[in-house]
Design a protein around this motif. Sequence first.
Motif, PDB file in Angstrom:
ATOM      1  N   UNK A  18     -17.130  -7.433 -46.169  1.00  0.00           N
ATOM      2  CA  UNK A  18     -15.751  -7.639 -45.733  1.00  0.00           C
ATOM      3  C   UNK A  18     -15.596  -8.896 -44.879  1.00  0.00           C
ATOM      4  N   UNK A  19     -16.601  -9.751 -44.890  1.00  0.00           N
ATOM      5  CA  UNK A  19     -16.474 -11.060 -44.244  1.00  0.00           C
ATOM      6  C   UNK A  19     -16.952 -11.131 -42.814  1.00  0.00           C
ATOM      7  N   UNK A  20     -17.551 -10.069 -42.293  1.00  0.00           N
ATOM      8  CA  UNK A  20     -18.025 -10.084 -40.904  1.00  0.00           C
ATOM      9  C   UNK A  20     -19.276 -10.955 -40.811  1.00  0.00           C
ATOM     10  N   UNK A  21     -19.268 -11.893 -39.879  1.00  0.00           N
ATOM     11  CA  UNK A  21     -20.417 -12.762 -39.647  1.00  0.00           C
ATOM     12  C   UNK A  21     -21.105 -12.486 -38.322  1.00  0.00           C
ATOM     13  N   UNK A  22     -20.371 -11.894 -37.369  1.00  0.00           N
ATOM     14  CA  UNK A  22     -20.914 -11.669 -36.036  1.00  0.00           C
ATOM     15  C   UNK A  22     -20.637 -10.244 -35.590  1.00  0.00           C
ATOM     16  N   UNK A  23     -21.648  -9.595 -35.047  1.00  0.00           N
ATOM     17  CA  UNK A  23     -21.524  -8.286 -34.425  1.00  0.00           C
ATOM     18  C   UNK A  23     -21.486  -8.507 -32.913  1.00  0.00           C
ATOM     19  N   UNK A  24     -20.375  -8.133 -32.278  1.00  0.00           N
ATOM     20  CA  UNK A  24     -20.239  -8.243 -30.827  1.00  0.00           C
ATOM     21  C   UNK A  24     -20.607  -6.903 -30.203  1.00  0.00           C
ATOM     22  N   UNK A  25     -21.449  -6.931 -29.179  1.00  0.00           N
ATOM     23  CA  UNK A  25     -21.986  -5.674 -28.674  1.00  0.00           C
ATOM     24  C   UNK A  25     -22.505  -5.823 -27.256  1.00  0.00           C
ATOM     25  N   UNK A  26     -22.845  -4.703 -26.645  1.00  0.00           N
ATOM     26  CA  UNK A  26     -23.647  -4.620 -25.424  1.00  0.00           C
ATOM     27  C   UNK A  26     -24.692  -3.548 -25.707  1.00  0.00           C
TER      28      UNK A  26
END
Length: 548
Positions: A18-26
């Motif tokens: 679905x086009x996600x390039x970055x996973x933002x997380x802690x």
Amino acid sequence: MESVKHAGDAAVAVSKAYGVETMFTLSGGHVFPLYDGAVHEGMRILDVRHEQSAVFAAEATARLTRRPGLAVLTAGPGITNGVSGVATAHFNGSPLVVMGGRAPQSRWGSGALQELDHPPLLTPITKLAFTATGPESIGQDVELAFRTAIAPHRGPAFIDFAMDHLFAPSPEHPAETQTPSPLEPDPDGVAAIARLIGEAERPVLVLGSDVWMDRAEEAARDFAEAWRLPVILNGQGRGILPAGHELLVTRARGQAFGEADLVIVVGTPLDFRLGYGWFGGKNGNPLARVAHLADAPSQLATHMQPAASAAGDLSVVFWSLNTACGEANVKPGRYAPWTARLAETARAATAADAELLAADSDPIHPMRIYGELGKILADDAVVIGDGGDFVSYAGKYVEPKQPGNWLDPGPYGCLGTGLGYAIAARLARPSSQVVLLLGDGAAGFSLMDVDSLVRHGLPVVMICGNNGIWGLEKHPMQMLYGYDVAAELQPQTRYDQVVTALGGGGELVTRPSEIGPALGRAFASGVPYMVNIATDPQIAYPRNTTGV
């Protein structure tokens, strides 16, 4: 059916499709398989210092790229810390997927660490909030979350995974994206709006964020230019007509909304920012008729009855409306004097501001900052506002040259978006200037995430309007009660030294003549850099109470 190593792999594979390039997380142990899946799939993992920044970064990514953003939050407090970001995405119509960890299903009800049923908390502020049913269906469940987030009207979706399910083997899910078909507007509604335009003598066209999100900015500009309509821009619609365009009359907003006989609002709700849809009524004029156009029927106003409305893919809406205006024999000459009058008011307002934009007053007038910033901003600069009074000036005096380059918290008005938005902007627009405008109050919400900018090598210019007060509250309290409480901050707090302590650069500016050179050093530094500017606490942004 071929199996992947675990359910985290399946979830990440669908996200990439679905086009996600970055996973933002802690970081959190409940979601380790999602990190492992990102490593296997070659997806960037960007970790921050507070979960709110992860969600804000994912939401801003969606707004800048017009593809879904992804935030991954660990169970319990990880998810509750992200709730304000999800609410912001809900009000902004941002296609966001939040994946959460969850206590193991095999231990559910026995008091496992951070055991909390998250979906009921998220349901009011998402299009869909649910728990994946098991490891065998995680691919399908994640696809459902993404399909839901990107369908009109866009918005956030939440899915959490029981920890034991996420670590378990899971079948590979075919990563085939499904995009929604364009929604055709009701032709009768479009025809009615065209007739209103043909009858109007003082029309105004308002273009909002959903015009950008629907990839309809070119169709909107073509429509405005074809029928010579005066235009006011709102949210990420700013820049659809670039600064200086002959039809752009945002600087004549008060006159336009006060004297209009027709206001056509496209891609934004009739909320407090637009006087709840009540226009006209000034200088002896009757109330204006209102036409409301949205990307989905759910976004059309219900608290008041527009004279006409239509919902659908906004490019199709503009194309259809263009044809309908021709069939209705709309003649722009009918309202050309009105358009010229608004343009003259806008020019006069710009000229009248020149003195304050160059003011040498001590303490510094906030407008001087924008006078200096305007000299150095590139056409493709991304400008982010996170604050009250100080950022209100930006909304008035920063006029983007291109659409999609302005970010503020939107109608939810949540402070603390700034650092997450800046992280996203630097990733989404790697060659553009990224400028974060912070009030000193807003700086207190997220400044620790300068550490994230430094660790990930993301240079951003931060400008802090530091007046030592909660200006948006102090001045109204003084007006109402003759005193104020809970509205003071420490004058000239060295937020710049916080940035330098975290590995960036910065300086304190106390004289107007220092602003321009300091901004030059910030842009040239190549690091996260704060220009901390002490401004006059006696100056309040001029507001009215009507929203128009």
